[in-house]
Design a protein around this motif. Structure first.
Motif, PDB file in Angstrom:
ATOM      1  N   VAL A 142       0.898  -1.104   0.017  1.00 11.63           N
ATOM      2  CA  VAL A 142      -0.066   0.085  -0.104  1.00 11.63           C
ATOM      3  C   VAL A 142       0.745   1.163   0.044  1.00 11.63           C
ATOM      4  N   LYS A 143       0.115   2.332  -0.464  1.00  9.89           N
ATOM      5  CA  LYS A 143       1.227   3.622  -0.391  1.00  9.89           C
ATOM      6  C   LYS A 143       1.504   4.171   1.136  1.00  9.89           C
ATOM      7  N   ASP A 144       0.719   4.115   1.738  1.00 12.99           N
ATOM      8  CA  ASP A 144       1.059   4.743   3.164  1.00 12.99           C
ATOM      9  C   ASP A 144       1.147   4.117   4.322  1.00 12.99           C
ATOM     10  N   GLU A 145       1.495   4.464   5.406  1.00 16.88           N
ATOM     11  CA  GLU A 145       2.048   3.503   6.552  1.00 16.88           C
ATOM     12  C   GLU A 145       0.503   3.362   7.266  1.00 16.88           C
ATOM     13  N   LYS A 146      -0.377   4.264   7.595  1.00 18.84           N
ATOM     14  CA  LYS A 146      -1.744   4.133   8.097  1.00 18.84           C
ATOM     15  C   LYS A 146      -2.436   2.848   7.411  1.00 18.84           C
ATOM     16  N   SER A 147      -2.525   2.791   6.025  1.00 17.09           N
ATOM     17  CA  SER A 147      -3.216   1.575   5.397  1.00 17.09           C
ATOM     18  C   SER A 147      -2.717   0.429   5.794  1.00 17.09           C
ATOM     19  N   ALA A 148      -1.349   0.406   5.938  1.00 20.89           N
ATOM     20  CA  ALA A 148      -0.617  -0.822   6.306  1.00 20.89           C
ATOM     21  C   ALA A 148      -0.771  -1.316   7.858  1.00 20.89           C
ATOM     22  N   LYS A 149      -1.034  -0.148   8.693  1.00 18.28           N
ATOM     23  CA  LYS A 149      -1.362  -0.553   9.956  1.00 18.28           C
ATOM     24  C   LYS A 149      -2.789  -1.087  10.077  1.00 18.28           C
ATOM     25  N   GLU A 150      -3.745  -0.392   9.348  1.00 14.31           N
ATOM     26  CA  GLU A 150      -5.041  -1.188   9.320  1.00 14.31           C
ATOM     27  C   GLU A 150      -5.328  -2.284   8.930  1.00 14.31           C
ATOM     28  N   ILE A 151      -4.602  -2.829   7.905  1.00 18.29           N
ATOM     29  CA  ILE A 151      -4.730  -4.161   7.503  1.00 18.29           C
ATOM     30  C   ILE A 151      -3.869  -5.032   8.613  1.00 18.29           C
ATOM     31  N   ILE A 152      -2.879  -4.658   9.128  1.00 20.40           N
ATOM     32  CA  ILE A 152      -2.262  -5.627  10.227  1.00 20.40           C
ATOM     33  C   ILE A 152      -3.274  -5.668  11.306  1.00 20.40           C
ATOM     34  N   ASP A 153      -3.913  -4.684  11.729  1.00 22.79           N
ATOM     35  CA  ASP A 153      -5.043  -4.834  12.786  1.00 22.79           C
ATOM     36  C   ASP A 153      -6.026  -5.731  12.360  1.00 22.79           C
ATOM     37  N   THR A 154      -6.504  -5.755  11.119  1.00 24.95           N
ATOM     38  CA  THR A 154      -7.425  -6.599  10.970  1.00 24.95           C
ATOM     39  C   THR A 154      -7.018  -8.098  10.983  1.00 24.95           C
ATOM     40  N   LYS A 200      14.905  -8.697   5.436  1.00 24.62           N
ATOM     41  CA  LYS A 200      15.178  -8.685   6.848  1.00 24.62           C
ATOM     42  C   LYS A 200      13.981  -9.040   7.672  1.00 24.62           C
ATOM     43  N   ALA A 201      12.795  -8.446   7.061  1.00 25.24           N
ATOM     44  CA  ALA A 201      11.543  -8.612   7.978  1.00 25.24           C
ATOM     45  C   ALA A 201      10.830  -9.881   7.521  1.00 25.24           C
ATOM     46  N   ALA A 202      11.088 -10.324   6.379  1.00 19.19           N
ATOM     47  CA  ALA A 202      10.585 -11.779   5.914  1.00 19.19           C
ATOM     48  C   ALA A 202      11.210 -12.918   6.482  1.00 19.19           C
ATOM     49  N   TRP A 203      12.661 -12.931   6.731  1.00 21.67           N
ATOM     50  CA  TRP A 203      13.421 -13.761   7.091  1.00 21.67           C
ATOM     51  C   TRP A 203      13.049 -14.023   8.815  1.00 21.67           C
ATOM     52  N   ALA A 204      12.550 -12.825   9.486  1.00 19.60           N
ATOM     53  CA  ALA A 204      12.619 -13.014  10.717  1.00 19.60           C
ATOM     54  C   ALA A 204      11.166 -13.561  11.176  1.00 19.60           C
ATOM     55  N   LEU A 205      10.367 -13.987  10.164  1.00 18.01           N
ATOM     56  CA  LEU A 205       8.932 -14.406  10.467  1.00 18.01           C
ATOM     57  C   LEU A 205       9.079 -15.929  10.648  1.00 18.01           C
ATOM     58  N   ASN A 206       8.143 -16.715  11.326  1.00 18.66           N
ATOM     59  CA  ASN A 206       8.018 -18.125  11.148  1.00 18.66           C
ATOM     60  C   ASN A 206       6.842 -18.442  10.274  1.00 18.66           C
ATOM     61  N   LYS A 207       6.763 -19.600   9.941  1.00 20.81           N
ATOM     62  CA  LYS A 207       5.876 -20.077   8.751  1.00 20.81           C
ATOM     63  C   LYS A 207       4.354 -19.664   9.308  1.00 20.81           C
ATOM     64  N   GLY A 208       3.519 -19.092   8.367  1.00 22.05           N
ATOM     65  CA  GLY A 208       2.223 -18.850   9.013  1.00 22.05           C
ATOM     66  C   GLY A 208       2.170 -17.494   9.826  1.00 22.05           C
ATOM     67  N   GLU A 209       3.042 -16.664   9.977  1.00 22.59           N
ATOM     68  CA  GLU A 209       3.192 -15.516  10.568  1.00 22.59           C
ATOM     69  C   GLU A 209       3.069 -14.142   9.476  1.00 22.59           C
ATOM     70  N   ILE A 210       2.730 -12.980  10.229  1.00 23.76           N
ATOM     71  CA  ILE A 210       2.790 -11.821   9.368  1.00 23.76           C
ATOM     72  C   ILE A 210       3.437 -10.894   9.916  1.00 23.76           C
ATOM     73  N   THR A 211       4.017  -9.784   9.571  1.00 19.22           N
ATOM     74  CA  THR A 211       4.785  -8.737  10.217  1.00 19.22           C
ATOM     75  C   THR A 211       3.855  -8.021  10.792  1.00 19.22           C
ATOM     76  N   THR A 212       4.130  -7.653  12.092  1.00 14.79           N
ATOM     77  CA  THR A 212       3.377  -6.771  12.960  1.00 14.79           C
ATOM     78  C   THR A 212       3.508  -5.393  12.862  1.00 14.79           C
ATOM     79  N   LYS A 213       4.395  -4.952  12.169  1.00 14.47           N
ATOM     80  CA  LYS A 213       4.956  -3.333  11.761  1.00 14.47           C
ATOM     81  C   LYS A 213       4.962  -3.172  10.299  1.00 14.47           C
ATOM     82  N   PRO A 214       4.473  -2.284   9.662  1.00 16.03           N
ATOM     83  CA  PRO A 214       4.692  -2.043   8.279  1.00 16.03           C
ATOM     84  C   PRO A 214       5.815  -1.881   7.972  1.00 16.03           C
ATOM     85  N   VAL A 215       6.288  -2.542   6.741  1.00 15.57           N
ATOM     86  CA  VAL A 215       7.701  -2.710   6.364  1.00 15.57           C
ATOM     87  C   VAL A 215       7.804  -1.665   5.202  1.00 15.57           C
ATOM     88  N   LYS A 216       8.730  -0.548   5.278  1.00 12.95           N
ATOM     89  CA  LYS A 216       8.913   0.329   4.185  1.00 12.95           C
ATOM     90  C   LYS A 216      10.092   0.133   3.468  1.00 12.95           C
TER      91      LYS A 216
END
Length: 279
Positions: A142-154, A200-216
């Motif tokens: 997405v284009k902005d951080e706010k939209s990414a955070k809303e998706i993460i919250d969902t 860096k963000a992707a490799w820190a995840l375990n299988k089936g997880e999502i990033t809990t902060k937007p990755v810029k």
């Protein structure tokens, strides 16, 4: 030696002695133009391509070039170009080059590398045959951080298949990236294939997880879901056997030619006419 690969197809075409009717693509004033001629022209420009698998439009273009070449050849002969001294001089050079290239091909064909030699090389160099770590991920861009955070919250309250299914749904409806219609699927890739912040963000995840902060990144803000991850692991011998054999053949061939060149030079009468004899 450097021209050997480019001339091997030409040599094969010259040495071919029989054609079937299906090999002939067209005749020009009684002269056959064959699939082998077409493949030789294609290979001279793009060795990895095959004439018969090219789109019809490209096949037609190749055939047109061959027809033109034949017609120009006839015209040049009518105008007695082959009688000119320059032609005869250059023809002799081409003959010598072809002679050496065909001889080089024979030397290469005579090099034999056994399975045991290839296996021994593999065993001694196992550290060089390691497949890189890979991962399979999806993302929502997405284009902005706010939209990414809303998706993460969902997505945060969800787990397992529910998380994956919702992620795919949101990727299809909200992602601005080209992978959006595919549920954000990026396929399998190595660390080096993605920009550093994303990897860096992707490799820190375990299988089936999502990033809990937007990755810029320079593309925008990402939410990443990890489908699977694979550690670096040895590549099997069978997977690299043919490449090893080809590499060892090339190495033996180069060594043989170098030694033979030294021997021939030592026996030949070579006068360097460029040496400064005044000193």
């Amino acid at each position: 030696m450097l021209k050997l690969a480019k001339t091997s197809l030409l040599v094969a075409a010259i040495m071919a002695t029989s054609l079937t009717a299906s090999d002939i693509l067209v005749t020009v004033n009684g002269k056959n133009i064959t699939k082998q001629d077409a493949q030789a022209l294609v290979a001279a420009q793009a060795p990895q391509l095959n004439y018969e698998t090219l789109p019809p439009q490209q096949q037609t273009m190749i055939l047109d070039r061959l027809i033109e070449k034949e017609l120009f050849t006839e015209l040049a002969a009518k105008e007695n170009i082959d009688k000119k001294p320059e032609f005869k001089k250059n023809l002799e050079k081409i003959k010598n080059e072809l002679l050496v290239n065909m001889w080089m091909k024979e030397q290469m064909d005579n090099v034999v590398v056994s399975d045991s030699e290839a296996k021994e090389f593999y065993e001694k160099n196992k550290d060089k045959f390691i497949g890189k770590a890979t991962m399979h991920a999806r993302h929502i861009l997405v284009k902005d951080e706010k939209s990414a955070k809303e998706i993460i919250d969902t997505l945060k309250p969800l787990k397992g298949e529910a998380l994956k299914n919702k992620f795919i749904e949101l990727a299809k409806t909200k992602s601005t990236g080209p992978s959006g219609p595919k549920g954000g699927d990026l396929g399998t890739f190595t660390k080096e294939q993605m920009v550093p912040a994303f990897s860096k963000a992707a490799w820190a995840l375990n299988k089936g997880e999502i990033t809990t902060k937007p990755v810029k990144t320079q593309f925008g803000y990402h939410v990443i879901y990890l489908e699977d991850k694979s550690d670096a692991k040895p590549i099997s011998y069978e997977s690299v056997k043919e490449n090893i054999i080809a590499s060892l053949k090339q190495k033996q061939f180069a060594s043989k030619i170098t030694e033979l060149a030294k021997e021939l030079k030592s026996k030949a009468t070579i006068v360097n006419m460029t040496k400064d004899t005044t000193k």
